[in-house]
Each structure stands twice: as structure tokens, then as C-alpha cells.
Design a protein around this motif. Structure first.
Motif, PDB file in Angstrom:
ATOM      1  N   TYR A  27      33.226  -8.159   1.239  1.00 19.76           N
ATOM      2  CA  TYR A  27      33.962  -8.458   2.117  1.00 19.76           C
ATOM      3  C   TYR A  27      33.795  -9.666   2.893  1.00 19.76           C
ATOM      4  O   TYR A  27      32.722 -10.046   3.598  1.00 19.76           O
ATOM      5  CB  TYR A  27      34.723  -7.574   2.054  1.00 19.76           C
ATOM      6  CG  TYR A  27      33.988  -6.807   2.988  1.00 19.76           C
ATOM      7  CD1 TYR A  27      33.888  -7.322   4.595  1.00 19.76           C
ATOM      8  CD2 TYR A  27      33.645  -5.696   3.360  1.00 19.76           C
ATOM      9  CE1 TYR A  27      33.406  -6.330   5.795  1.00 19.76           C
ATOM     10  CE2 TYR A  27      32.684  -4.898   3.775  1.00 19.76           C
ATOM     11  CZ  TYR A  27      32.761  -5.159   4.634  1.00 19.76           C
ATOM     12  OH  TYR A  27      32.459  -4.424   5.932  1.00 19.76           O
ATOM     13  N   ALA A  28      34.643 -10.084   3.540  1.00 16.79           N
ATOM     14  CA  ALA A  28      34.210 -11.733   3.916  1.00 16.79           C
ATOM     15  C   ALA A  28      34.697 -10.914   5.401  1.00 16.79           C
ATOM     16  O   ALA A  28      35.195 -10.134   6.525  1.00 16.79           O
ATOM     17  CB  ALA A  28      35.501 -12.977   3.861  1.00 16.79           C
ATOM     18  N   ARG A  29      33.365 -10.652   6.509  1.00 23.86           N
ATOM     19  CA  ARG A  29      33.342 -10.510   7.714  1.00 23.86           C
ATOM     20  C   ARG A  29      34.325 -10.316   8.978  1.00 23.86           C
ATOM     21  O   ARG A  29      34.415  -9.034   9.400  1.00 23.86           O
ATOM     22  CB  ARG A  29      31.839 -10.709   8.391  1.00 23.86           C
ATOM     23  CG  ARG A  29      31.453 -10.073   9.661  1.00 23.86           C
ATOM     24  CD  ARG A  29      30.679 -10.216  10.250  1.00 23.86           C
ATOM     25  NE  ARG A  29      30.444 -11.723  10.616  1.00 23.86           N
ATOM     26  CZ  ARG A  29      29.130 -12.103  11.481  1.00 23.86           C
ATOM     27  NH1 ARG A  29      28.880 -10.957  12.210  1.00 23.86           N
ATOM     28  NH2 ARG A  29      30.263 -13.751  12.418  1.00 23.86           N
ATOM     29  N   HIS A  30      35.378 -11.072   8.421  1.00 25.81           N
ATOM     30  CA  HIS A  30      36.640 -11.593   9.785  1.00 25.81           C
ATOM     31  C   HIS A  30      37.436 -11.725   9.038  1.00 25.81           C
ATOM     32  O   HIS A  30      38.268 -11.659   9.839  1.00 25.81           O
ATOM     33  CB  HIS A  30      35.426 -12.585  10.076  1.00 25.81           C
ATOM     34  CG  HIS A  30      34.961 -13.078  10.735  1.00 25.81           C
ATOM     35  ND1 HIS A  30      34.133 -12.354  12.336  1.00 25.81           N
ATOM     36  CD2 HIS A  30      33.560 -14.269  10.751  1.00 25.81           C
ATOM     37  CE1 HIS A  30      33.445 -13.243  12.738  1.00 25.81           C
ATOM     38  NE2 HIS A  30      32.608 -13.977  11.795  1.00 25.81           N
ATOM     39  N   ARG A  31      37.198 -11.032   7.700  1.00 27.41           N
ATOM     40  CA  ARG A  31      38.575 -10.590   7.548  1.00 27.41           C
ATOM     41  C   ARG A  31      38.410  -9.681   6.114  1.00 27.41           C
ATOM     42  O   ARG A  31      38.881 -10.113   5.426  1.00 27.41           O
ATOM     43  CB  ARG A  31      39.325 -11.944   6.059  1.00 27.41           C
ATOM     44  CG  ARG A  31      38.549 -13.762   7.379  1.00 27.41           C
ATOM     45  CD  ARG A  31      40.423 -13.010   8.302  1.00 27.41           C
ATOM     46  NE  ARG A  31      40.828 -14.453   8.777  1.00 27.41           N
ATOM     47  CZ  ARG A  31      40.810 -14.925   9.909  1.00 27.41           C
ATOM     48  NH1 ARG A  31      40.416 -14.311  10.343  1.00 27.41           N
ATOM     49  NH2 ARG A  31      41.514 -16.083  10.273  1.00 27.41           N
ATOM     50  N   CYS A  35      40.371 -10.046   2.342  1.00 29.14           N
ATOM     51  CA  CYS A  35      38.994 -10.486   1.521  1.00 29.14           C
ATOM     52  C   CYS A  35      38.075 -10.176   1.162  1.00 29.14           C
ATOM     53  O   CYS A  35      37.434 -10.434   1.883  1.00 29.14           O
ATOM     54  CB  CYS A  35      38.340 -12.202   2.240  1.00 29.14           C
ATOM     55  SG  CYS A  35      37.717 -13.563   0.602  1.00 29.14           S
ATOM     56  N   MET A  49      37.090 -18.042  -3.201  1.00 30.81           N
ATOM     57  CA  MET A  49      37.488 -18.075  -1.497  1.00 30.81           C
ATOM     58  C   MET A  49      37.748 -19.208  -1.746  1.00 30.81           C
ATOM     59  O   MET A  49      37.237 -20.521  -1.942  1.00 30.81           O
ATOM     60  CB  MET A  49      36.412 -18.017  -0.433  1.00 30.81           C
ATOM     61  CG  MET A  49      35.927 -16.006  -0.636  1.00 30.81           C
ATOM     62  SD  MET A  49      34.539 -15.823   0.142  1.00 30.81           S
ATOM     63  CE  MET A  49      33.241 -17.213  -0.796  1.00 30.81           C
ATOM     64  N   CYS A  56      40.254 -15.581   4.222  1.00 36.31           N
ATOM     65  CA  CYS A  56      39.073 -15.450   3.562  1.00 36.31           C
ATOM     66  C   CYS A  56      37.893 -16.329   4.908  1.00 36.31           C
ATOM     67  O   CYS A  56      36.718 -15.935   5.349  1.00 36.31           O
ATOM     68  CB  CYS A  56      38.228 -15.906   2.328  1.00 36.31           C
ATOM     69  SG  CYS A  56      38.147 -15.055   0.922  1.00 36.31           S
ATOM     70  N   VAL A  58      36.899 -19.400   5.119  1.00 43.12           N
ATOM     71  CA  VAL A  58      36.196 -20.576   5.061  1.00 43.12           C
ATOM     72  C   VAL A  58      36.674 -21.079   6.254  1.00 43.12           C
ATOM     73  O   VAL A  58      37.737 -21.724   5.842  1.00 43.12           O
ATOM     74  CB  VAL A  58      36.419 -20.709   3.841  1.00 43.12           C
ATOM     75  CG1 VAL A  58      35.235 -22.481   3.660  1.00 43.12           C
ATOM     76  CG2 VAL A  58      36.208 -19.333   2.768  1.00 43.12           C
ATOM     77  N   THR A  68      31.087 -19.217   5.735  1.00 41.89           N
ATOM     78  CA  THR A  68      31.577 -17.925   5.457  1.00 41.89           C
ATOM     79  C   THR A  68      30.878 -16.898   5.565  1.00 41.89           C
ATOM     80  O   THR A  68      29.877 -17.181   5.254  1.00 41.89           O
ATOM     81  CB  THR A  68      33.271 -16.957   4.770  1.00 41.89           C
ATOM     82  OG1 THR A  68      34.198 -16.441   4.761  1.00 41.89           O
ATOM     83  CG2 THR A  68      32.237 -17.331   3.505  1.00 41.89           C
ATOM     84  N   ASP A  69      30.265 -15.838   6.201  1.00 39.10           N
ATOM     85  CA  ASP A  69      30.054 -14.861   6.477  1.00 39.10           C
ATOM     86  C   ASP A  69      30.076 -13.512   5.212  1.00 39.10           C
ATOM     87  O   ASP A  69      31.586 -12.948   5.828  1.00 39.10           O
ATOM     88  CB  ASP A  69      29.719 -13.981   7.285  1.00 39.10           C
ATOM     89  CG  ASP A  69      29.076 -15.354   8.736  1.00 39.10           C
ATOM     90  OD1 ASP A  69      28.452 -15.818   8.363  1.00 39.10           O
ATOM     91  OD2 ASP A  69      29.730 -15.034   9.974  1.00 39.10           O
ATOM     92  N   LEU A  70      29.785 -13.198   4.444  1.00 35.36           N
ATOM     93  CA  LEU A  70      30.199 -12.110   3.750  1.00 35.36           C
ATOM     94  C   LEU A  70      29.374 -10.321   3.663  1.00 35.36           C
ATOM     95  O   LEU A  70      28.231 -10.976   4.127  1.00 35.36           O
ATOM     96  CB  LEU A  70      29.948 -12.746   2.091  1.00 35.36           C
ATOM     97  CG  LEU A  70      30.474 -13.685   1.512  1.00 35.36           C
ATOM     98  CD1 LEU A  70      30.352 -13.855   0.205  1.00 35.36           C
ATOM     99  CD2 LEU A  70      31.769 -13.125   1.093  1.00 35.36           C
TER     100      LEU A  70
END
Length: 78
Positions: A27-31, A35, A49, A56, A58, A68-70
Motif C-alpha cells: 500500500y501507499a504509505r500515506h494512503r 491505495c 498508480m 495513491c 503520487v 510515492t512511498d510503498l
């Protein structure tokens, strides 16, 4: 893990490969809720994404450069 990123015209594809079976989430760290990809017993999986989709998170750092951070989260089965 082997991670490759493939930048397309409208989206970014993260392809992940492992050396053993993976169960969990990417998952996207902030979402993390909007995401996310659930992975069950796989050694190869991917996440797409869209650049313009805020789901997500991005971000465009400069023209032609996106980031983005995963997070890969294992699920341990008992």
C-alpha cells in the motif's frame, strides 16, 4: 525483494518479486486505505498508480519525475 518501476504515460507500475511466497498487502504509505493491493500466496505481484489520482498520493517532484512511498506488510498465518 526485487522491485522495478515502470513509468507509463498516465500511471506508474510497481512490480515486486520475492524469493518466497508472500502473503500480505502492498500500500501507499500515506494512503493505506485507498491505495492497496492484497497479495495471497504469490511471488510476483504489481501495483498500478495513476499520476493524477490522489488516492495513491503520487507526487510530481519535477517535470517527468514522480514519487510515492510503498509499504509491504506481511500477514503471518497461525
Amino acid at each position: 525483494y526485487n522491485v522495478t518501476l515502470d513509468g507509463q504515460a498516465n500511471h506508474l507500475i510497481a512490480r515486486l518479486y520475492t524469493n518466497k511466497i508472500f502473503n500480505g498487502k502492498v500500500y501507499a504509505r500515506h494512503r493505506p486505505n485507498s491505495c492497496v493491493v492484497d497479495v495471497k500466496e504469490s511471488m510476483a505481484f504489481e501495483m498500478t498508480m495513476d499520476y493524477s489520482d490522489p488516492a495513491c498520493g503520487v507526487k510530481q517532484e519535477e517535470p517527468g519525475r514522480f514519487a510515492t512511498d510503498l509499504v509491504l506488510q506481511h500477514v503471518i498465518n497461525f
